[in-house]
Design an enzyme around this catalytic site. Sequence first.
Site, PDB file in Angstrom:
ATOM      1  N   ASP A 377      -6.562  -2.972  -2.822  1.00 59.75           N
ATOM      2  CA  ASP A 377      -5.499  -2.010  -3.083  1.00 59.75           C
ATOM      3  C   ASP A 377      -5.037  -2.094  -4.534  1.00 59.75           C
ATOM      4  O   ASP A 377      -4.729  -3.191  -5.025  1.00 59.75           O
ATOM      5  CB  ASP A 377      -4.329  -2.341  -2.136  1.00 59.75           C
ATOM      6  CG  ASP A 377      -3.263  -1.275  -2.118  1.00 59.75           C
ATOM      7  OD1 ASP A 377      -3.543  -0.168  -1.631  1.00 59.75           O
ATOM      8  OD2 ASP A 377      -2.145  -1.554  -2.607  1.00 59.75           O
ATOM      9  N   GLU A 406      -9.857   0.394  -5.015  1.00 54.70           N
ATOM     10  CA  GLU A 406      -9.031   1.574  -4.751  1.00 54.70           C
ATOM     11  C   GLU A 406      -8.160   1.839  -5.974  1.00 54.70           C
ATOM     12  O   GLU A 406      -6.986   1.500  -6.012  1.00 54.70           O
ATOM     13  CB  GLU A 406      -8.156   1.356  -3.503  1.00 54.70           C
ATOM     14  CG  GLU A 406      -7.409   2.626  -3.075  1.00 54.70           C
ATOM     15  CD  GLU A 406      -5.934   2.605  -3.429  1.00 54.70           C
ATOM     16  OE1 GLU A 406      -5.498   1.652  -4.100  1.00 54.70           O
ATOM     17  OE2 GLU A 406      -5.232   3.535  -3.020  1.00 54.70           O
TER      18      GLU A 406
END
Lengths: 645, 645
Positions: A377, A406
């Site tokens: 993330d 990401e």
Amino acid sequence: MQKQQRVVIENVSPQINGGALSIKRVVGQLVHISADILADGHDLMAASILFKAQKDKKWSEVRMSAGQNDDWFGTIKVEKQGVYEYKIEAWVDYALNWQYGIGRKIADGQRVNSELAEGVLYVKALQKKASTSEKVYLKKLSELFKNEDAYDEAVNEAVSDKLKVIFEKYPEKFLANTSEPLPIYVDRKKALFSTWYEFFPRSAASKEGQHGTFKDCIPLLKRVSDMGFDTLYFPPVHPIGEVNRKGKNNTTTALDGDVGSCWGIGSKNGGHKDIHPELGSLDDFKELVAKAKEQDIEIAMDYALQAAPDHPWVKDHPSWFKWRPDGTVQYAENPPKKYQDILPIYFESEDFKGLWKECLDVLFFWIDCGINIFRVDNPHTKPFYFWNWIMNEVKKKHPDIIFLAEAFTRPKIMQQLAKQGYTQSYTYFSWRDNKHELIGYVEELTKTEQSEYMRPNFWPNTPDINPFHLQGANESKHIQRYVLAATLSSNIGIYGPVFEQMLSDALPGKEEYLNSEKFQIQKHNWEAENWLIKLISGINKARKDHEALQQTNNIKFCHIDNDQLMAFYKWNDEKTSEVFVVISLDHHHAQRGTVQLPIHDLGIGPNDQLKIRDILPDVHYTWNGEWNFVELHPNMPFHIFEIIK
Amino acid sequence: MQKQQRVVIENVSPQINGGALSIKRVVGQLVHISADILADGHDLMAASILFKAQKDKKWSEVRMSAGQNDDWFGTIKVEKQGVYEYKIEAWVDYALNWQYGIGRKIADGQRVNSELAEGVLYVKALQKKASTSEKVYLKKLSELFKNEDAYDEAVNEAVSDKLKVIFEKYPEKFLANTSEPLPIYVDRKKALFSTWYEFFPRSAASKEGQHGTFKDCIPLLKRVSDMGFDTLYFPPVHPIGEVNRKGKNNTTTALDGDVGSCWGIGSKNGGHKDIHPELGSLDDFKELVAKAKEQDIEIAMDYALQAAPDHPWVKDHPSWFKWRPDGTVQYAENPPKKYQDILPIYFESEDFKGLWKECLDVLFFWIDCGINIFRVDNPHTKPFYFWNWIMNEVKKKHPDIIFLAEAFTRPKIMQQLAKQGYTQSYTYFSWRDNKHELIGYVEELTKTEQSEYMRPNFWPNTPDINPFHLQGANESKHIQRYVLAATLSSNIGIYGPVFEQMLSDALPGKEEYLNSEKFQIQKHNWEAENWLIKLISGINKARKDHEALQQTNNIKFCHIDNDQLMAFYKWNDEKTSEVFVVISLDHHHAQRGTVQLPIHDLGIGPNDQLKIRDILPDVHYTWNGEWNFVELHPNMPFHIFEIIK
């Protein structure tokens, strides 16, 4: 420095930052290598690629061939996981130069006794290396070249192809030069070919209003597997913070029963090595991972380095967070916005080594639980060198691990994360919608240096991205977006239950889902069937059956005289699998066009016939010549043709 | 390796082969530097170029500015001869980030007491570095930021430009990262701006049939100087071999009295450190060099590493030549051709170190005689690493030395010689004739990486090159070729007496002169005057008067709607000198066209007036707007306009 070598080796490609970082391949893939190789004068030269897995002792050798402009080319195949090295060795081939020169002089009618005498030296030098039968021949030559009575025979043998082949086979490599070794990182095949499905396990309960558990997920695995997905990605499964927890639709005050954002990690129930109690136990999680493996599904875990205010790290390692002089803590922020449910990690911490080690331990912990894939993330908000270090440490012990970055941010930041070692990267595909944008973007990814280190993963949607073009869009648009992703890129994923049900209600004016699962539990219909789901399953099967679709870089866009139609040709490295894809971008009307086949790449003439098979549905056609007519309708807006030879 | 820095510095440009070789500049020239500079997240960053002469201890610093795509730019000026180094330092600017963040929050109406308390730390950190008056201000701020009663004033000061300027002036550079140093080699100005004239001293005699001497050359110096040449290049002046000497027109048998090729160096009279007796003595040579200097002319010497069969090296150092097993020596050859008046040096010799040292000694010998410029014959047939070594050895002691590479061969070979250290390079200009070829070639030289290391020297002709387009060509063609060379490139040269008399008889079907001076003495008319000579002198004067013409890379071709007309704009780094040149390529007819001025570069609007002066003849014009009419005639086929501001 006095260096007697004559050969210069330059512009060795591919390489990243002079070899400081690795280019990437998967097992069984080819590496096309080129370099400028020069020596003074006009002598004939030769060059090889030397390569090996880093742990091996012996270099393999593949000869290069020369282009038109002192540029040389060769191709190697990498077979093992882990770090490879390659370098180029090049030399002036004195024996071949001797043969070339004597040939020109003989053709010119010159007497070449001196040259034959010289030839004896080249021939003798070979005898140690040659095979038994070659040795006999070479011995004969060294006598012959000295025998004035057999001048004509000697001359014939001196320029013979037989001798040339032996010279080429056993080069002397006198004064050879070698380039610096360059690294290649070789991943398992899944790094290049993966099909992801994302859902929130807390929405897996069969009863409305219940909090889903890992046990609830187990019966859903078959559906995911039947649709052809091989990777099941869960948002964070760790304890969710209770301090400053977010309410539904990202409101700052949670009401009773609000479940919060699962990215607000850490509470009295633990942190990054713990399981959110409402999802089940660690054993439940391990059981789910094992059950998934039985159905050829790997569970991908979210790796989100941030902490809720009540994460145990905050008390145990206050120096890992940033504190103001007045004792307040620094929340995550993008001024003037503040995210008070999340504290960012303070990587400038004096205890950064302790911090990095704990981050690594988290990965090792979950790897020990059976996890081999991490979706990371927001990696772009943590230092590049941290990622380089931690991914190298992991891969040294566990070369199977895949990291998906990401990061949706500036192009060079995304590229840098890939350079530093990310296995796969989310991309701008989610926002590239028209033919011009799509072709431009795919060519950037596949025809520039990025193709050497960045493996794109195309997602039509994610819990964070409900793109404008999907909001209120019909089934045809959803089919188009899926088939575009699935044929343009070998790595793809969908935020599944929402995409396949074509749910697209958004916060007004934003590309965010209304009532987003990020902040609340949703009830999905896990038994639903529709045309879109059928096609997703069919497309996924086509990807499994055709190696041409299991890679991204071998793509060539083809001319088609209609801006609403895209056509492209893909092939595997060996060209044993070739497909030709046509996709309509119009989800309301039929579109027709005449497409130009890449006849040169297909190895056919401009008037030859070509046998093709439409994979969905299974229909055989014969095309004639270079230009062929296609027509696509919104309900079935694509052809994936297998080329039959 | 755990590296806490956050900043990545990549793609630093200009550089050659990762800094293994130097980019080139002359004293006073600018270096435009760029790099990709990134950090994680969205923080404000800053970067500097650090640079110094290698011998200096202290780095100079110039701040860079950011472009649109994480690309940063800056410019430095090099002032001393010799090696410079530059590197880039970049950092996240925490103080500026604090100010930016607090500004956004204040604008959003948030209360920022915590942030002000944090600001005290940034302000205090500056106090050591700041000036006395700044210190007073900073001290005031650190009180103010703590004073809740003066909140409004504190807030105003926190976001003030005054504080921002101080932050920018004294950056903390916390966790700064620095790129590897890259080399720049700085030559004297003549490396970039030189005007060469070539003649054979043995043709300098005033009486027909006599062998010219150095003494005969002295009276010719004034003519060369008056025409505006600053470099006088002589083919080799060493003893000419008597064994296998070449006859007239390159015949293999010399007749009595044939003088041979002066590139067949060495005889019983000596070798590379000796003077051909018929030209005079070493003292005569030194006198000529000194007399030339008095007229601002430098004598350039030919450095040709090869030997006649009777060169003293052949006996004294047989290992420097290649011997066949039968005892015969290897002549220079390009099979099937043999050049029996020349033995190539055998650089593969086991005694290569002795050989290299002798080659270096030859250079030092002539440098001690006053020579500072060497035109190197066929450098592409000797090893690149030899040139790198020998030129570095020379420049270490004698930074004034200029080496011109006479290599007419494949592009990458010519580029490599320049990369390895050649100051100037002969080019393909001699064969580039039409507008498309000329623009394409000049753009390749000036707009690609070559512009960083290759300094072209444009020659319309040489004793080896009598190009087809000059054979039988009229005066206008000769004027065109000279003005093209002299305005496109700041380094130029002509094989003078032959060019200015427009002598162009050739061997049939070849680009070689008939009765070439390479193999025989010629009688020239050293008093001749003609329109071509007048224009050459005028053009040379224009070059001396206008710095825009004293460099090659600052060039921009301009649109002109006629394929027989070329137009371009040139400027010096400071833009204190700007010229606009129009040249006709038609030597038979008048040509007219409308030319587009580069108004953006000139800093004028599309309807502004521009004052210009035609330098030859001296006429002032006023042009109106972006598009202007020009007409050129064969007798005066060019305009060189000075731009007057």
